[in-house]
Scaffold this motif. Structure first.
Motif, mmCIF file in Angstrom:
data_model
loop_
_atom_site.group_PDB
_atom_site.id
_atom_site.type_symbol
_atom_site.label_atom_id
_atom_site.label_comp_id
_atom_site.label_asym_id
_atom_site.label_seq_id
_atom_site.Cartn_x
_atom_site.Cartn_y
_atom_site.Cartn_z
ATOM 1 N N ARG A 92 -59.329 -20.824 -10.988
ATOM 2 C CA ARG A 92 -58.704 -22.118 -11.303
ATOM 3 C C ARG A 92 -59.030 -23.109 -10.194
ATOM 4 O O ARG A 92 -59.310 -22.724 -9.043
ATOM 5 N N ALA A 93 -58.934 -24.372 -10.516
ATOM 6 C CA ALA A 93 -59.275 -25.429 -9.577
ATOM 7 C C ALA A 93 -58.145 -25.615 -8.560
ATOM 8 O O ALA A 93 -56.977 -25.411 -8.877
ATOM 9 N N PRO A 94 -58.488 -26.016 -7.324
ATOM 10 C CA PRO A 94 -57.458 -26.308 -6.326
ATOM 11 C C PRO A 94 -56.506 -27.397 -6.838
ATOM 12 O O PRO A 94 -56.905 -28.298 -7.568
ATOM 13 N N GLY A 95 -55.268 -27.310 -6.436
ATOM 14 C CA GLY A 95 -54.281 -28.304 -6.849
ATOM 15 C C GLY A 95 -53.434 -27.870 -8.022
ATOM 16 O O GLY A 95 -52.453 -28.544 -8.362
ATOM 17 N N ALA A 96 -53.801 -26.773 -8.676
ATOM 18 C CA ALA A 96 -53.011 -26.300 -9.811
ATOM 19 C C ALA A 96 -51.665 -25.777 -9.317
ATOM 20 O O ALA A 96 -51.518 -25.357 -8.174
ATOM 21 N N ALA A 97 -50.661 -25.816 -10.191
ATOM 22 C CA ALA A 97 -49.321 -25.357 -9.824
ATOM 23 C C ALA A 97 -49.331 -23.856 -9.572
ATOM 24 O O ALA A 97 -50.051 -23.102 -10.229
ATOM 25 N N TRP A 98 -48.516 -23.441 -8.609
ATOM 26 C CA TRP A 98 -48.376 -22.009 -8.342
ATOM 27 C C TRP A 98 -47.677 -21.332 -9.512
ATOM 28 O O TRP A 98 -46.814 -21.912 -10.167
ATOM 29 N N THR A 99 -48.039 -20.073 -9.755
ATOM 30 C CA THR A 99 -47.419 -19.294 -10.820
ATOM 31 C C THR A 99 -46.647 -18.127 -10.190
ATOM 32 O O THR A 99 -46.893 -17.769 -9.031
ATOM 33 N N PRO A 100 -45.717 -17.497 -10.927
ATOM 34 C CA PRO A 100 -45.008 -16.346 -10.373
ATOM 35 C C PRO A 100 -45.939 -15.226 -9.909
ATOM 36 O O PRO A 100 -45.652 -14.556 -8.916
ATOM 37 N N ALA A 101 -47.065 -15.033 -10.594
ATOM 38 C CA ALA A 101 -48.002 -13.982 -10.189
ATOM 39 C C ALA A 101 -48.738 -14.328 -8.904
ATOM 40 O O ALA A 101 -49.324 -13.441 -8.258
ATOM 41 N N ASP A 102 -48.732 -15.620 -8.511
ATOM 42 C CA ASP A 102 -49.359 -16.015 -7.248
ATOM 43 C C ASP A 102 -48.510 -15.644 -6.044
ATOM 44 O O ASP A 102 -49.033 -15.436 -4.947
ATOM 45 N N VAL A 103 -47.193 -15.585 -6.235
ATOM 46 C CA VAL A 103 -46.293 -15.373 -5.092
ATOM 47 C C VAL A 103 -46.562 -14.048 -4.393
ATOM 48 O O VAL A 103 -46.638 -14.007 -3.151
ATOM 49 N N PRO A 104 -46.732 -12.911 -5.089
ATOM 50 C CA PRO A 104 -47.100 -11.684 -4.367
ATOM 51 C C PRO A 104 -48.438 -11.799 -3.632
ATOM 52 O O PRO A 104 -48.621 -11.185 -2.575
ATOM 53 N N LEU A 105 -49.384 -12.586 -4.187
ATOM 54 C CA LEU A 105 -50.658 -12.788 -3.493
ATOM 55 C C LEU A 105 -50.438 -13.570 -2.204
ATOM 56 O O LEU A 105 -51.038 -13.262 -1.167
ATOM 57 N N LEU A 106 -49.592 -14.594 -2.266
ATOM 58 C CA LEU A 106 -49.272 -15.368 -1.068
ATOM 59 C C LEU A 106 -48.594 -14.492 -0.018
ATOM 60 O O LEU A 106 -48.891 -14.595 1.176
ATOM 61 N N ASP A 107 -47.701 -13.627 -0.472
ATOM 62 C CA ASP A 107 -47.002 -12.757 0.460
ATOM 63 C C ASP A 107 -47.963 -11.766 1.102
ATOM 64 O O ASP A 107 -47.888 -11.497 2.307
ATOM 65 N N GLU A 108 -48.880 -11.219 0.307
ATOM 66 C CA GLU A 108 -49.889 -10.300 0.848
ATOM 67 C C GLU A 108 -50.773 -11.034 1.842
ATOM 68 O O GLU A 108 -51.111 -10.499 2.914
ATOM 69 N N ALA A 109 -51.152 -12.268 1.498
ATOM 70 C CA ALA A 109 -51.989 -13.055 2.399
ATOM 71 C C ALA A 109 -51.267 -13.327 3.718
ATOM 72 O O ALA A 109 -51.874 -13.272 4.792
ATOM 73 N N ALA A 110 -49.976 -13.606 3.640
ATOM 74 C CA ALA A 110 -49.208 -13.860 4.856
ATOM 75 C C ALA A 110 -49.193 -12.636 5.767
ATOM 76 O O ALA A 110 -49.276 -12.750 6.996
#
Length: 575
Positions: A427-445
């Motif tokens: 997906r293109a940058p700027g798109a809204a975060w989705t619930p499935a993105d949150v675990p990815l963000l947490d893993e990245a952190a």
């Protein structure tokens, strides 16, 4: 049916509500008096804030007892008599006699567990039904069959109270079941705190409400631990959380954070929606390894034969493949999260560039030793370290990343996936975060880590300034001391001043601002917070990546960041 029994219970309940009103008025008066305090010093503000926070919690618990304050009575064979309610209330006498016992107390268990076969010492169990503050019905259960005394309120069916509750009108909100907890439910609610407890059952069988009552019980039984660490309740959507939102406050508990998966990364609110295919790919356990590989890709090297040319006042500096490779190998060997390993990479690059510069400037054309001494080289190193051009080169090879930037850039160009899976999540940058993105963000952190060295340095500098200021105040106090009470024949002073009883360090500490947010409020703002207990509704719907996130929120050891594969082969020999 005996009206005398009904009148007696009404008299008791009326007196109990009078005591509730008195306690509420006392707490409200304390809050108002605290807010009216005019002291502006930090100590005065601290005391005021603590008092307001404590009494506000008391008020919340008292308000929770307004409906169904007393709903049961236990009459024991040995003559003991206990009333059971949703909160505990004591009399104002010197002994602080219990008037009603909290349903979560151990002594209240017979109300839920006693049977004719196992009476648990009971002679009679009474269910008290109220509307507002009025007693409307009594239902007695005789558990001692040798007792022939009857009140006229004996239930024809042992499940009469439960059936009445099930038949009551729906209000669109989830009801608490504190008055009708069954033995099987009680065992779940009071199960040991440690470990994982799975509650299974078909739709509408009360799994969620039992879990919420378990949270209320644990907060009661383990108050010292859980009040500090809070309880997390994870629901499938905001509508569901709104539906259950009144249950725990009604049970007197407010130290609970209710959140959806999409709300568990501070600063991010997931409002977007994924396709089923995208959510499935993002939720796979293998995404942890994929992100680790993608982050490893961000640690770049110059192309062999195409070094980075860094402008410098004393001539260009050459950052080639060999220098970058050795610096990267040293940083990876440190086995630290990405952002915490970056200073090691930067140090090795700066050190190599400094020696490159020193060799050029101090070179002896006749083959002798370098003209520059250690102090000269150290000074050159400082100049290299603060060079904007050097920092730009470091950022190009090992960029400083936030979880949001890393995941955004990864989803724009997914790697280490099949073409089909990459297309599903791209997906293109700027798109809204989705619930499935949150675990990815947490893993990245977790993979990135947080370099807080600059913040810690600022905090220490501020502390040192506060200590210096406090020392100045004490010095003024000492210089301004009075000799009015001094006894020349006695070396011990009769009047103690500030400098006699406190040093600068402690004085500075006492002036620090305290954080008066509740544990739930602090937990909501802190990604690394470890909750004392977690309840997950519809747990079977969570992905493997979501479970990794929740394991970290519970302080679990099984959710460490994924390991990237071994490093590539060593570089070719320098020529």
């Amino acid at each position: 049916m005996s009206t005398e029994e009904l009148r007696e219970e009404q008299q008791f309940v009326s007196g109990l509500y009078a005591r509730l009103d008195a306690l509420r008025e006392e707490a409200e008066s304390t809050v108002q008096a605290s807010l009216a305090q005019v002291g502006n010093g930090l100590q005065a503000r601290l005391e005021r804030d603590v008092m307001v926070a404590e009494q506000s919690g008391v008020l919340a618990a008292l308000d929770a007892g307004e409906n169904g304050l007393c709903f049961g009575r236990l009459e024991f064979r040995d003559g003991r008599d206990h009333r059971i309610g949703r909160i505990g209330i004591r009399a104002s006498d010197t002994e602080r006699t219990p008037l009603v016992i909290d349903w979560r107390a151990e002594v209240a268990r017979p109300f839920y567990l006693a049977t004719g076969h196992t009476p648990m010492g009971l002679r009679r169990r009474r269910h008290i039904t109220t509307e507002g503050r009025e007693v409307t019905a009594l239902h007695d259960e005789i558990l001692d069959l040798t007792d022939t005394t009857r009140t006229g309120h004996e239930a024809a069916d042992a499940d009469e109270v439960l059936l009445a509750a099930l038949d009551s009108a729906r209000t669109g909100r989830m009801h608490d079941i504190v008055q009708t907890i069954q033995a099987e439910q009680d065992r779940i609610i009071r199960a040991p705190h440690r470990g994982v407890l799975v509650v299974e059952g078909g739709p509408g069988t009360g799994k969620t409400v039992v879990a919420l009552h378990r949270a209320a019980f644990l907060l009661y039984a383990h108050r010292e631990l859980l009040a500090k660490r809070a309880v997390l309740v994870v629901g499938p959507n905001p509508a569901f959380l709104g539906y259950i939102g009144e249950v725990l406050p009604a049970l007197g508990e407010t130290g609970v954070l209710l959140a959806t998966l999409g709300e568990l990364f501070p600063g991010v609110t997931a409002t977007g929606t994924d396709s089923a295919a995208a959510a499935e790919v993002k939720g796979r356990a293998g995404m942890a390894d994929v992100l680790a590989l993608a982050l490893r890709d961000r640690q770049q090297l110059p192309e062999p034969g195409a070094p980075l040319i860094i402008e410098h006042d004393d001539g260009d500096l050459i950052l080639d493949w060999e220098i970058a490779y050795e610096a990267r190998a040293a940083a990876r060997e440190a086995d630290l999260p990405y952002n915490l390993a970056r200073p090691t990479f930067a140090f090795h690059v700066i050190d190599a560039l400094t020696h490159q510069l020193a060799e050029r400037i101090g070179h002896d054309p006749y083959g002798g030793p370098n003209f520059l001494g250690p102090d000269d080289i150290a000074q050159l190193g400082k100049g290299v370290a603060v060079s904007a051009e050097v920092h730009a080169a470091l950022e190009e090879l090992w960029p400083t990343l936030t979880p949001e930037r890393f995941v955004t850039e990864y989803l724009a160009e997914p790697a280490h996936l099949s073409a089909e899976d990459a297309a599903a999540i791209r997906r293109a940058p700027g798109a809204a975060w989705t619930p499935a993105d949150v675990p990815l963000l947490d893993e990245a952190a977790e993979l990135l880590g947080k370099d807080d060295s600059a913040a810690r340095a600022r905090a220490e500098a501020e502390r040192q300034r506060s200590v210096a200021y406090a020392q100045g105040v004490l010095d003024v106090s000492y210089a301004s001391r009075t000799y009015e009470f001094e006894d020349k024949d006695d070396e011990d002073a009769e009047v103690l001043l500030a400098h006699d009883i406190i040093d600068a360090e402690r004085m500075a500490e006492r002036q620090e601002e305290a954080d008066h947010r509740s544990a739930a409020e602090r937990a909501a703002a802190d990604r690394t917070w470890a909750f004392g207990h977690i309840i997950v509704d519809e747990a079977q719907e969570l992905s493997a990546m979501a479970w990794r996130l929740l394991m970290r929120r519970g302080g679990g050891r099984g959710a460490r960041p994924a390991r990237a594969p071994p490093p590539p082969p060593p570089p070719p020999t320098r020529r």
